[in-house]
Design a protein around this motif. Structure first.
Motif, PDB file in Angstrom:
ATOM      1  N   ASN A 584      60.236 -23.962   8.579  1.00 22.64           N
ATOM      2  CA  ASN A 584      60.554 -24.115   7.148  1.00 22.64           C
ATOM      3  C   ASN A 584      61.121 -25.500   6.885  1.00 22.64           C
ATOM      4  O   ASN A 584      60.775 -26.154   5.901  1.00 22.64           O
ATOM      5  N   ASP A 621      67.581 -29.883   7.923  1.00 24.11           N
ATOM      6  CA  ASP A 621      66.424 -30.739   7.572  1.00 24.11           C
ATOM      7  C   ASP A 621      66.841 -31.730   6.503  1.00 24.11           C
ATOM      8  O   ASP A 621      67.897 -31.592   5.888  1.00 24.11           O
ATOM      9  N   THR A 640      57.501 -16.558  -1.719  1.00 23.30           N
ATOM     10  CA  THR A 640      57.135 -17.847  -1.106  1.00 23.30           C
ATOM     11  C   THR A 640      56.763 -18.848  -2.193  1.00 23.30           C
ATOM     12  O   THR A 640      56.364 -18.463  -3.289  1.00 23.30           O
ATOM     13  N   THR A 641      56.951 -20.114  -1.893  1.00 16.21           N
ATOM     14  CA  THR A 641      56.523 -21.160  -2.846  1.00 16.21           C
ATOM     15  C   THR A 641      55.326 -21.908  -2.259  1.00 16.21           C
ATOM     16  O   THR A 641      54.870 -22.880  -2.849  1.00 16.21           O
ATOM     17  N   LYS A 642      54.894 -21.420  -1.072  1.00 18.16           N
ATOM     18  CA  LYS A 642      53.811 -22.154  -0.398  1.00 18.16           C
ATOM     19  C   LYS A 642      52.483 -21.454  -0.635  1.00 18.16           C
ATOM     20  O   LYS A 642      52.431 -20.213  -0.665  1.00 18.16           O
ATOM     21  N   GLY A 647      55.968 -15.397   2.854  1.00 14.57           N
ATOM     22  CA  GLY A 647      57.273 -15.034   2.271  1.00 14.57           C
ATOM     23  C   GLY A 647      58.030 -13.999   3.091  1.00 14.57           C
ATOM     24  O   GLY A 647      58.903 -13.310   2.579  1.00 14.57           O
ATOM     25  N   LEU A 650      62.092 -15.658   6.148  1.00 18.29           N
ATOM     26  CA  LEU A 650      63.555 -15.618   6.018  1.00 18.29           C
ATOM     27  C   LEU A 650      64.094 -14.188   5.996  1.00 18.29           C
ATOM     28  O   LEU A 650      65.149 -13.916   6.548  1.00 18.29           O
TER      29      LEU A 650
HETATM   30  P1  ADP Z   1      57.289 -18.761   3.796  1.00 18.48           P
HETATM   31  O1  ADP Z   1      57.733 -19.821   4.703  1.00 18.48           O
HETATM   32  O2  ADP Z   1      56.152 -17.989   4.279  1.00 18.48           O
HETATM   33  O3  ADP Z   1      57.130 -19.211   2.382  1.00 18.48           O
HETATM   34  P2  ADP Z   1      59.972 -17.886   4.066  1.00 18.48           P
HETATM   35  O4  ADP Z   1      60.624 -16.588   3.827  1.00 18.48           O
HETATM   36  O5  ADP Z   1      60.197 -18.501   5.386  1.00 18.48           O
HETATM   37  O6  ADP Z   1      58.431 -17.701   3.749  1.00 18.48           O
HETATM   38  O7  ADP Z   1      60.489 -18.921   2.976  1.00 18.48           O
HETATM   39  C1  ADP Z   1      60.538 -18.543   1.645  1.00 18.48           C
HETATM   40  C2  ADP Z   1      60.635 -19.742   0.758  1.00 18.48           C
HETATM   41  O8  ADP Z   1      61.942 -20.348   0.907  1.00 18.48           O
HETATM   42  C3  ADP Z   1      59.759 -20.810   1.083  1.00 18.48           C
HETATM   43  O9  ADP Z   1      58.502 -20.620   0.430  1.00 18.48           O
HETATM   44  C4  ADP Z   1      60.444 -22.066   0.558  1.00 18.48           C
HETATM   45  O10 ADP Z   1      60.206 -22.249  -0.813  1.00 18.48           O
HETATM   46  C5  ADP Z   1      61.873 -21.715   0.702  1.00 18.48           C
HETATM   47  N1  ADP Z   1      62.484 -22.408   1.852  1.00 18.48           N
HETATM   48  C6  ADP Z   1      62.676 -21.858   3.067  1.00 18.48           C
HETATM   49  N2  ADP Z   1      63.313 -22.741   3.887  1.00 18.48           N
HETATM   50  C7  ADP Z   1      63.464 -23.892   3.180  1.00 18.48           C
HETATM   51  C8  ADP Z   1      64.026 -25.204   3.475  1.00 18.48           C
HETATM   52  N3  ADP Z   1      64.527 -25.508   4.678  1.00 18.48           N
HETATM   53  N4  ADP Z   1      64.008 -26.150   2.479  1.00 18.48           N
HETATM   54  C9  ADP Z   1      63.516 -25.832   1.277  1.00 18.48           C
HETATM   55  N5  ADP Z   1      62.969 -24.639   0.937  1.00 18.48           N
HETATM   56  C10 ADP Z   1      62.938 -23.675   1.877  1.00 18.48           C
END
Ligand code: ADP
Length: 686
Positions: A584, A621, A640-642, A647, A650
């Motif tokens: 992440n 980071d 998720t924002t990706k 999602g 975490l």
């Molecule tokens: P995914 O990585 O599949 O999107 P995650 O649960 O790991 O799912 O993360 C959820 C969302 O949290 C991510 O889409 C991102 O927007 C945000 N996020 C997670 N870690 C970070 C980080 N280190 N910096 C910024 N945004 C983060």
């Protein structure tokens, strides 16, 4: 307990209704018993008072009767003495003056004597003497009126040759009043012949005064009456009262009969005639007071009983509606109480359980020894854990179920321990839900790992290109060398061939390592915890992190505390947490040549009741950071924002960390980026 409260469970509880009606009929019966008792006591008391009054009255009456008889005999005695006195004077031969003198003395001594006359045989007065104590009571005419009666009396005296008395007669006096009188005629006998008569006139009232007044006059009214009740003479007077004791006695004299009547001065009031009845009355009042107090006390007791019954009914309703099983044991481990929920739990009824001691019928046969030991520890007085402990019971139908047991000493009102009280919760359902959630968690984790594997596969192809290209070029070089050898171009290339083959082997080993690290990670393993060195975890996860770092051109820094304790964890899961956080972080950094730092340090325990310290992992980071809007949903599954994100990363990270007893949190990192931090407990020192 409020009445609304009561009525609520009264509707539900037939036992309470039965109890209520039974209590009411019992109360009605008790009230009628009390009324009967009070009635009886009052009746007995009234009878007692009445009997006491009657007894006392009869005592008075008897006393008065005795007094009256005594009085009559006193009068008789006096009359006999008078006769003797007169006879003794008659026997003397007296001159007229000396007769007068003698008579005057006698008249002066006996105030009831009004006059003494000496009469001849024809009844003519020879001489007479009046009482010196008063005015003469006769004049010539009044005396003449009685002449016939006197002659009759004296002739009777002559006939009987002794004293005779006339009937009483009334002589009016000069003062307007009058006197009731009676005569005594005594014949004068000389040489055997009657020569005349001595006539003594008595005043009846004076007889009463002189003979009885001193003895009986104080307390009684004395009177002579005629047989028909007419009063002839009275001595003393009494206030007119409602009730008077009266006694009469006949005074029978030769020639005349008088009746002596005595009216008792003892007054008998209606209610309290005297001491005895008063005493009985006082005792009765005391008895009635005690009775009233008893009634009051009994009413208080009745109310207390009623309240107690209410409280008991309420408690019973409460116990019956509980879903928690309750059981009480005495100090010897015998069951003294079980509630319906407990009976339902183990499938035995209360009668089958009460009085039972170890081994209990609901214990699994293979655990009897262990449970017996546990009970022995408890009975030895060791307090059970406050948070309860888990155990397994067997239902009567043979099925087993887990229970959570809370035990506490049973203390009575005197503050003495009389046994143990236990509460039981059937946790089968809870266990089933937990198992379901664990299975779904595991499935989720497997899915997440597969997703990561997809990602890894693309990285892998990129990473494997390099060793494969190197292998390929070394292989080509080697083939060239072999071909040159076959064409006889000398042995000088054997060393080169060896070196090329070594490089090939090296590159193949490197490629294998990369593949293995991914394989290791993806392979599903049952959750199983072990004591692991923190360094081993970091070392295992680093090749995978580097794989991605190279693609994104990110530099990864790791910094570990020198004195790191081991952690007790599921290694694969913790590796995945680190990998997720690193990935992440790297994905958040959109410009190349950024640094990702992975730190680990030892944190001392904060709470004194903890038996371990903490190891803290931090992934920092220099990325875009997390906006407030994203922050609120960060741990929500499938957020998720990706574009290609799932999602799940975490939310899984947090579950894993919390399952280990740790804590995952994040914070903005100045001047740019985000810090994710989580803790794991250190392994027990043993
Ligand atoms: P995914 O990585 O599949 O999107 P995650 O649960 O790991 O799912 O993360 C959820 C969302 O949290 C991510 O889409 C991102 O927007 C945000 N996020 C997670 N870690 C970070 C980080 N280190 N910096 C910024 N945004 C983060």
């Amino acid at each position: 307990m409020s009445s609304s409260h009561l009525s609520k469970f009264a509707l539900l509880n037939p036992l309470w209704l039965f109890f209520k009606s039974a209590t009411r009929s019992f109360t009605d019966r008790r009230i009628s018993l009390w009324i009967a008792l009070v009635g009886l006591v009052v009746a007995v008391l009234v009878t007692l008072v009445w009997l006491a009054g009657r007894y006392e009255a009869s005592q008075y009456q008897a006393e008065l009767d005795r007094d009256t008889a005594d009085a009559v005999s006193d009068i008789r005695g006096a009359f006999s003495r008078h006769v003797l006195t007169l006879q003794s004077i008659q026997s003397k031969t007296l001159s007229i003056p000396s007769w007068h003198t003698e008579m005057s003395i006698l008249l002066g001594h006996n105030r009831e004597w009004l006059r003494i006359e000496k009469r001849d045989l024809q009844g003519v007065i020879v001489h007479f003497s009046d009482s010196p104590l008063r005015e003469p009571v006769f004049n010539v005419s009044s005396r003449a009126q009685e002449q016939a009666e006197i002659i009759q009396t004296c002739s009777r005296a002559r006939r009987v040759n002794g004293a005779a008395y006339s009937r009483s007669y009334f002589v009016p006096q000069s003062n307007g009043l009058g006197l009731e009188m009676m005569d005594l005629c005594l014949p004068i006998i000389e040489q055997g012949k009657v020569t005349g008569f001595t006539l003594l006139t008595y005043g009846l009232q004076d007889i009463l005064a002189a003979q009885l007044g001193a003895t009986y006059g104080q307390r009684n009214e004395l009177s002579f009456i005629e047989p028909d009740g007419t009063r002839l003479a009275i001595y003393g007077s009494l206030p007119r009262v409602k009730r008077l004791f009266t006694a009469t006695q006949l005074l029978d004299l030769p020639g005349s009969t008088l009746v002596l009547r005595m009216d008792g001065r003892r007054i008998v009031p209606d209610l309290f005639p005297s001491v005895l009845p008063a005493l009985v009355t006082a005792m009765s009042i005391a008895l009635v007071s005690v009775l009233v107090l008893l009634v009051k006390d009994s009413r208080r007791r009745l109310k207390a009983e009623f309240d107690l019954a209410d409280a008991l009914a309420f408690r019973k309703a409460m116990e019956d509606s509980l879903v928690t099983g309750l059981r009480a044991r005495d100090l010897h481990g015998r069951i003294t109480y079980v509630n319906p929920a407990f009976c339902q739990m183990v499938g035995f009824n209360a009668d089958q359980l009460l009085g039972k001691s170890a081994p209990m019928p609901y214990w699994p046969s293979e655990m009897v020894g262990e449970y017996q030991q546990r009970q022995a520890v408890r009975l030895a007085g060791n307090a059970p854990p406050r948070e309860g402990f888990e155990s397994v019971f067997v239902h009567q139908d043979g099925s087993r179920f887990p229970v959570l047991i809370f035990e506490a000493p049973l203390i009575n009102v005197q503050g003495k321990q009389t046994g143990w009280m236990s509460a039981f919760l059937d946790i089968s359902e809870q266990r089933r839900v937990e198992e379901l959630s664990r299975a779904s968690q595991e499935r989720l984790q497997a899915t997440a790992r597969l997703a990561t594997m997809g990602e890894m596969a693309s990285l892998l192809s990129h990473e494997l290109n390099q060793p494969l290209a190197a292998i390929s070029s070394y292989a080509t070089g080697s083939l060239n060398l072999i071909r040159q050898r076959q064409q006889g171009q000398g042995m000088s290339h054997v060393g080169d061939l060896q070196m090329a083959l070594e490089r090939i082997s090296e590159q193949a080993g490197r490629a294998g390592k990369v593949i293995n690290s991914v394989h290791d990670f993806v392979r599903r393993r049952d959750q199983d915890r072990e004591i692991v060195d923190v360094r081993t975890i970091i070392d295992a996860v680093m090749p995978l992190v580097q794989l991605q770092a190279q693609k994104l051109r990110v530099r990864v820094e790791t910094k570990l505390d020198d004195r790191l304790a081991h952690v007790f964890c599921d290694r694969t899961m913790v590796e995945q947490v680190l990998l997720n956080l690193a990935r992440n972080g790297m994905q958040a950094m959109d410009h190349p040549q950024c640094v990702l730092r992975v730190l680990s340090l030892h944190v001392k325990r904060a709470a004194s009741n903890l038996s371990h310290d903490w190891i803290e992992f931090a992934v920092i980071d220099r990325g875009t950071g997390i906006s407030d809007q994203v922050a609120t949903q960060l741990f929500t599954p499938f957020f998720t924002t990706k574009a290609e994100g799932m999602g799940l990363g975490l939310s899984l990270c947090r579950t894993v960390v919390e399952q280990h007893g740790g804590h995952l949190e994040f914070a903005p990192y100045a001047p740019q980026g985000t810090l994710f931090r989580f803790t794991l407990p250190t392994a027990p020192e043993a």
